[in-house]
Write a protein that holds these residues in place. Structure first.
Motif, PDB file in Angstrom:
ATOM      1  N   TYR A 105       0.802  -1.231   0.000  1.00  0.00           N
ATOM      2  CA  TYR A 105       0.000   0.000   0.000  1.00  0.00           C
ATOM      3  C   TYR A 105       0.834   1.281   0.000  1.00  0.00           C
ATOM      4  O   TYR A 105       0.288   2.366   0.024  1.00  0.00           O
ATOM      5  CB  TYR A 105      -0.986   0.012   1.178  1.00  0.00           C
ATOM      6  N   ARG A 106       2.165   1.149   0.004  1.00  0.00           N
ATOM      7  CA  ARG A 106       2.997   2.336   0.162  1.00  0.00           C
ATOM      8  C   ARG A 106       2.932   3.216  -1.074  1.00  0.00           C
ATOM      9  O   ARG A 106       3.217   2.760  -2.186  1.00  0.00           O
ATOM     10  CB  ARG A 106       4.437   1.887   0.404  1.00  0.00           C
ATOM     11  N   SER A 107       2.556   4.490  -0.885  1.00  0.00           N
ATOM     12  CA  SER A 107       2.557   5.430  -2.004  1.00  0.00           C
ATOM     13  C   SER A 107       4.012   5.754  -2.349  1.00  0.00           C
ATOM     14  O   SER A 107       4.835   5.930  -1.446  1.00  0.00           O
ATOM     15  CB  SER A 107       1.815   6.698  -1.591  1.00  0.00           C
ATOM     16  N   PRO A 108       4.344   5.866  -3.655  1.00  0.00           N
ATOM     17  CA  PRO A 108       5.735   6.178  -4.011  1.00  0.00           C
ATOM     18  C   PRO A 108       6.174   7.551  -3.494  1.00  0.00           C
ATOM     19  O   PRO A 108       7.362   7.835  -3.403  1.00  0.00           O
ATOM     20  CB  PRO A 108       5.744   6.131  -5.541  1.00  0.00           C
ATOM     21  N   ASP A 109       5.203   8.409  -3.106  1.00  0.00           N
ATOM     22  CA  ASP A 109       5.555   9.758  -2.638  1.00  0.00           C
ATOM     23  C   ASP A 109       5.889   9.829  -1.148  1.00  0.00           C
ATOM     24  O   ASP A 109       6.220  10.898  -0.638  1.00  0.00           O
ATOM     25  CB  ASP A 109       4.396  10.733  -2.910  1.00  0.00           C
ATOM     26  N   ALA A 110       5.776   8.700  -0.432  1.00  0.00           N
ATOM     27  CA  ALA A 110       6.033   8.729   1.012  1.00  0.00           C
ATOM     28  C   ALA A 110       7.508   9.016   1.266  1.00  0.00           C
ATOM     29  O   ALA A 110       8.371   8.400   0.660  1.00  0.00           O
ATOM     30  CB  ALA A 110       5.661   7.391   1.635  1.00  0.00           C
ATOM     31  N   ALA A 111       7.786   9.964   2.184  1.00  0.00           N
ATOM     32  CA  ALA A 111       9.184  10.305   2.499  1.00  0.00           C
ATOM     33  C   ALA A 111       9.548   9.730   3.858  1.00  0.00           C
ATOM     34  O   ALA A 111       8.882  10.020   4.850  1.00  0.00           O
ATOM     35  CB  ALA A 111       9.358  11.816   2.499  1.00  0.00           C
ATOM     36  N   ALA A 112      10.611   8.916   3.910  1.00  0.00           N
ATOM     37  CA  ALA A 112      11.134   8.324   5.158  1.00  0.00           C
ATOM     38  C   ALA A 112      10.051   7.789   6.098  1.00  0.00           C
ATOM     39  O   ALA A 112       9.981   8.170   7.258  1.00  0.00           O
ATOM     40  CB  ALA A 112      12.000   9.348   5.896  1.00  0.00           C
ATOM     41  N   PRO A 113       9.189   6.904   5.578  1.00  0.00           N
ATOM     42  CA  PRO A 113       8.147   6.381   6.461  1.00  0.00           C
ATOM     43  C   PRO A 113       8.681   5.311   7.402  1.00  0.00           C
ATOM     44  O   PRO A 113       9.754   4.755   7.177  1.00  0.00           O
ATOM     45  CB  PRO A 113       7.163   5.745   5.472  1.00  0.00           C
ATOM     46  N   LEU A 114       7.897   5.019   8.447  1.00  0.00           N
ATOM     47  CA  LEU A 114       8.204   3.867   9.306  1.00  0.00           C
ATOM     48  C   LEU A 114       7.924   2.608   8.502  1.00  0.00           C
ATOM     49  O   LEU A 114       6.994   2.581   7.689  1.00  0.00           O
ATOM     50  CB  LEU A 114       7.217   3.827  10.478  1.00  0.00           C
ATOM     51  N   ASP A 165      -2.669   9.858  15.640  1.00  0.00           N
ATOM     52  CA  ASP A 165      -1.244  10.128  15.382  1.00  0.00           C
ATOM     53  C   ASP A 165      -1.165  11.585  14.923  1.00  0.00           C
ATOM     54  O   ASP A 165      -1.568  11.904  13.797  1.00  0.00           O
ATOM     55  CB  ASP A 165      -0.711   9.179  14.305  1.00  0.00           C
ATOM     56  N   PRO A 166      -0.662  12.500  15.769  1.00  0.00           N
ATOM     57  CA  PRO A 166      -0.682  13.923  15.408  1.00  0.00           C
ATOM     58  C   PRO A 166       0.460  14.366  14.486  1.00  0.00           C
ATOM     59  O   PRO A 166       0.510  15.522  14.105  1.00  0.00           O
ATOM     60  CB  PRO A 166      -0.572  14.617  16.768  1.00  0.00           C
ATOM     61  N   MET A 167       1.396  13.456  14.154  1.00  0.00           N
ATOM     62  CA  MET A 167       2.470  13.777  13.179  1.00  0.00           C
ATOM     63  C   MET A 167       2.617  12.558  12.281  1.00  0.00           C
ATOM     64  O   MET A 167       3.648  11.891  12.282  1.00  0.00           O
ATOM     65  CB  MET A 167       3.790  14.096  13.902  1.00  0.00           C
ATOM     66  N   CYS A 168       1.560  12.284  11.521  1.00  0.00           N
ATOM     67  CA  CYS A 168       1.416  10.958  10.890  1.00  0.00           C
ATOM     68  C   CYS A 168       2.248  10.767   9.637  1.00  0.00           C
ATOM     69  O   CYS A 168       2.342   9.656   9.128  1.00  0.00           O
ATOM     70  CB  CYS A 168      -0.051  10.688  10.606  1.00  0.00           C
ATOM     71  N   GLY A 169       2.849  11.851   9.087  1.00  0.00           N
ATOM     72  CA  GLY A 169       3.627  11.698   7.861  1.00  0.00           C
ATOM     73  C   GLY A 169       2.802  10.991   6.805  1.00  0.00           C
ATOM     74  O   GLY A 169       1.655  11.375   6.520  1.00  0.00           O
ATOM     75  N   SER A 170       3.329   9.902   6.256  1.00  0.00           N
ATOM     76  CA  SER A 170       2.614   9.198   5.184  1.00  0.00           C
ATOM     77  C   SER A 170       1.566   8.226   5.728  1.00  0.00           C
ATOM     78  O   SER A 170       1.060   7.389   4.982  1.00  0.00           O
ATOM     79  CB  SER A 170       3.609   8.473   4.298  1.00  0.00           C
ATOM     80  N   GLY A 171       1.259   8.313   7.017  1.00  0.00           N
ATOM     81  CA  GLY A 171       0.082   7.612   7.546  1.00  0.00           C
ATOM     82  C   GLY A 171       0.275   6.168   7.976  1.00  0.00           C
ATOM     83  O   GLY A 171      -0.714   5.456   8.203  1.00  0.00           O
ATOM     84  N   THR A 172       1.525   5.719   8.111  1.00  0.00           N
ATOM     85  CA  THR A 172       1.734   4.290   8.407  1.00  0.00           C
ATOM     86  C   THR A 172       1.008   3.846   9.683  1.00  0.00           C
ATOM     87  O   THR A 172       0.368   2.787   9.688  1.00  0.00           O
ATOM     88  CB  THR A 172       3.243   3.973   8.547  1.00  0.00           C
ATOM     89  N   LEU A 173       1.114   4.655  10.755  1.00  0.00           N
ATOM     90  CA  LEU A 173       0.499   4.226  12.029  1.00  0.00           C
ATOM     91  C   LEU A 173      -1.039   4.189  11.924  1.00  0.00           C
ATOM     92  O   LEU A 173      -1.633   3.157  12.268  1.00  0.00           O
ATOM     93  CB  LEU A 173       0.988   5.107  13.184  1.00  0.00           C
ATOM     94  N   PRO A 174      -1.714   5.256  11.440  1.00  0.00           N
ATOM     95  CA  PRO A 174      -3.173   5.150  11.316  1.00  0.00           C
ATOM     96  C   PRO A 174      -3.619   4.026  10.363  1.00  0.00           C
ATOM     97  O   PRO A 174      -4.636   3.368  10.617  1.00  0.00           O
ATOM     98  CB  PRO A 174      -3.599   6.515  10.767  1.00  0.00           C
TER      99      PRO A 174
END
Ligand code: SAM
Length: 380
Positions: free
Chosen positions: A167-176, A198-207
């Motif tokens: 499911y990883r979007s190619p635009d995700a930067a330094a995700p977990l 998650d208040p700093m979710c970046g590319s959303g991995t945790l949610p």
């Protein structure tokens, strides 16, 4: 029954062992960075469907002395490669050498060449054929681990690591890594029903991982292929049956429970894209652009779990600014999150001191090679 080995991020071994027991493995043994487990073919298939924390699963084949290139060659040629490398199947070898006592065998590229020669010679003798190497997309992945003059030969059952859920979007930067994110959520003991932020979710991995868990969606359903599907004993009807069973266990997630906020608009677009690729329907996760400085709880929420993976700061200037952000996290937890459990996952232990609250638990974990902590704050 066979004995398998699954690799996990260090610090998640017990969580992984719990996942394996839940799918019916009776014997598990944790070692740093992995878990040995016993099971039959169904256990192997279920581990690929259901494990959220495992990265790669191996079938150990042989252990033998390999103090020099000749012993390595002799040990490899004895294995019945003709049963795995049938027809036009391609293969790739991954070779790792560690430890002190391999004076004549200390270059992994050379060791790999000897392993390849032994496999090719065995097949030429037994079948008259010659298999092709395909490093990009092999049918059969072989793993060779040499330590202190001893070789462990493994067959990789997984192929691309299980963290590649698809499911990883190619635009995700330094995700977990997805598997690490799932492990962090397991450590919070979130039940999948109470609110999750998650208040700093970046590319959303945790949610996203939280939603997959809440939906009881087996992560392996998101992926089409694994290496064990190219093994001679692969039994497709059983795999399909287990997939059907997993599909029947998916449950609906109520909207308005899982939230991801971030100040960065492009990270949020990547998060929304990943949510679609994970087949999570619109509205199940509420993603919104918000600075942590303006944090407010969504209205009407009962207490739940907040988890945050803030920046660690790579340059000195960043670190100075981040001290303020880490202090703000502590203040916000205290003032706005009464009754919640909050968790910070960070690789910067100095910055963590600026939170200014006493953690009620500290979990030691590794994010790749970075020594990290998951810090738990109970907010009464
Ligand atoms: C380490 S990344 C999180 C990565 C995320 N866990 C993932 O898997 O993609 C940290 C995130 O914090 C966000 N961030 C930093 N300072 C922030 C602030 N003051 N308010 C909101 N978000 C912030 C950054 O935009 C970045 O996306």
């Amino acid at each position: 029954m066979s004995r398998y080995f699954v690799t996990v991020a260090r610090g998640l071994e017990n969580i992984a062992a719990g996942e394996l027991s839940a799918i019916g493995s009776t014997q598990t043994q944790c070692v740093p960075g992995g878990v040995y487990f016993e099971g039959d073919q169904s256990t192997l298939y279920k581990a690929h469907l259901w494990m959220r924390t495992g990265n790669r699963i191996f079938l150990p084949l042989r252990d033998f002395p390999a103090r020099n290139p000749d012993e390595l060659y002799e040990g490899i040629i004895k294995f019945r490669w003709e049963t795995f490398l049938t027809g036009k199947k391609t293969f790739a070898i991954d070779c790792t050498i560690s430890g002190q006592h391999n004076p004549d065998l200390n270059h992994s590229q050379y060791a790999k060449l000897r392993v390849k020669d032994a496999i090719v010679d065995r097949l030429r003798e037994k079948t008259g054929g010659r298999p092709d190497v395909d490093v990009e997309n092999p049918d059969i992945s072989i793993s060779v681990y040499i330590r202190d003059g001893h070789c462990t030969l493994n067959m990789d059952a997984t192929g691309g690591s299980l963290h590649e859920r698809g499911y990883r979007s190619p635009d995700a930067a330094a995700p977990l890594k997805e598997t690490l994110a799932a492990g962090l959520i397991a450590l919070t003991e979130w039940d999948g029903k109470t609110p999750f932020i998650d208040p700093m979710c970046g590319s959303g991995t945790l949610p996203i991982e939280a939603t997959l868990k809440a939906a009881n969606l087996a992560p392996g359903l998101l992926r089409d292929s694994f290496s064990f599907m190219n093994w001679p004993d692969y039994f497709e009807p059983r795999w399909k049956e287990l997939k059907e069973e997993a599909l029947s266990k998916v449950i609906s997630v109520s909207p308005g429970q899982i939230f991801g906020f971030d100040q960065n608009a492009s990270a949020l677009s990547a998060a929304k894209e990943s949510m679609k690729l994970a087949r999570i329907s619109e509205g199940k996760i509420e993603f919104a652009r918000r600075r942590f400085e303006e944090f407010v709880l969504p209205e009407g929420l009962q207490p739940g779990v907040l988890i945050v993976n803030p920046p660690y700061g790579e340059r000195l200037g960043d670190v100075e600014e981040l001290k303020v952000l880490y202090k703000l996290m502590g203040d916000t937890f205290k003032q706005k999150l009464k009754g919640w459990r909050a968790y910070i996952f960070t690789g910067n232990l100095e910055l963590a001191k600026h939170v200014g609250l006493k953690a009620s638990r500290r979990f030691e974990l590794y994010n790749g090679a970075i020594d990290c902590r998951l810090l738990k704050y109970e907010l009464y």
